[in-house]
Design an enzyme around this catalytic site. Structure first.
Site, short mmCIF file in Angstrom:
data_model
loop_
_atom_site.label_atom_id
_atom_site.label_comp_id
_atom_site.label_asym_id
_atom_site.label_seq_id
_atom_site.Cartn_x
_atom_site.Cartn_y
_atom_site.Cartn_z
N SER A 1 60.94 73.19 58.47
CA SER A 1 62.00 73.62 59.39
C SER A 1 61.89 73.93 60.54
O SER A 1 60.52 74.21 60.81
CB SER A 1 62.67 74.79 58.29
N TYR B 1 62.69 82.67 53.92
CA TYR B 1 62.65 81.18 54.22
C TYR B 1 61.93 81.09 55.11
O TYR B 1 61.22 79.94 55.19
CB TYR B 1 64.32 80.75 54.48
#
Length: 254
Positions: free
Chosen positions: A139, A152
């Site tokens: 990400s 995350y």
């Protein structure tokens, strides 16, 4: 990875980026196997996309991963690529233990242990193929933190570093390690993200990823243009500015 003729297993691909990527790779000529927990979704995918195979898998369950690997390799002994697609993203408040701990544990199990176990289930087989690929999905938040999603962010930073280390360690084999680095994409990963005007449209993201996979088959990272400001913030000396901008907006990077 030759996307016109690979045989690819993509667990966690019953919706969002995973499903869109599976369909796109199938359209390019690859043989695609989609994995997921929900058998009703798998049945619908098989009906909607003839030629795409489906296998039940729970990426949080080691036994389920091993069962799925046996099934996939039994049906597709020429498998030469896996995509560690499954992941969850949750907003957390770390001021109090009860507000984050359960979420953090789920995130690590799904986003870090899941890919590690998945790779473990296939890595010996992939080394026996003349050319093979492990695709990880990190990400933009592996490189610039979003305050609302600490676990995350950390999980994707772990996937980035894991990808780099695996690439070095498997350099003596025929297995490439390719890391896809998404920006915020219009999916249901977080509530409201699908309608977030800052999020990159899903179809546009997957189209650019496929173009990059086709045009740069040996590239270690797949970086769509819109993730560059996150991926290169530190190298460009803009890290503090990007952190401030990211956390002052409603922007959520995948």
């Amino acid at each position: 990875m030759d996307i016109t003729r690979s045989t690819v297993f993509i667990p966690g691909a019953t919706s969002g980026i995973g499903l869109a990527l599976a369909v796109a790779l199938h359209e390019q000529g690859s043989t695609v196997v989609v994995g997921g927990r929900r058998t009703d979704r798998l049945a619908q995918i098989a009906a909607d996309h003839p030629g795409i195979d489906t296998v039940p898998i729970d990426i949080t369950d080691p036994a389920s991963i091993d069962d799925a690997a046996r099934t996939v390799l039994g049906r597709h002994p020429d498998l030469d690529a896996i995509v560690a697609m499954a992941g969850i993203m949750q907003v957390e408040d770390w001021h109090r233990r009860e507000s984050f701990l359960a979420s953090a544990e789920r995130t690590v199990i799904t986003n870090v242990l899941g890919p590690i176990r998945l790779i473990g289930a296939f890595v010996e087989h992939l080394q026996r193929r003349p050319d093979a690929t492990i695709v990880t999905v990190s990400s933009g938040l592996a490189f610039v933190p979003l305050a609302a999603t600490p676990s995350y962010d950390a999980s994707k930073a772990a996937i980035h570093r894991l990808s780099e280390a695996l690439r070095l360690q498997l350099a003596d084999t025929g297995v490439d390690v390719v890391e896809i680095v998404p920006p915020a994409v219009a999916t249901d990963l977080l509530p409201g993200q699908r309608d977030n005007p800052i999020a990159m449209p899903l179809e546009e993201f997957v189209s650019e990823v496929v173009d990059l996979l086709r045009s740069q088959p040996g590239a270690p990272e797949v970086l769509v243009e819109r993730v560059g400001f996150l991926r290169h913030a530190e190298a460009h000396g803009t890290f503090d500015e990007v952190v401030a901008t990211l956390n002052a907006s409603d922007h959520h990077g995948r």
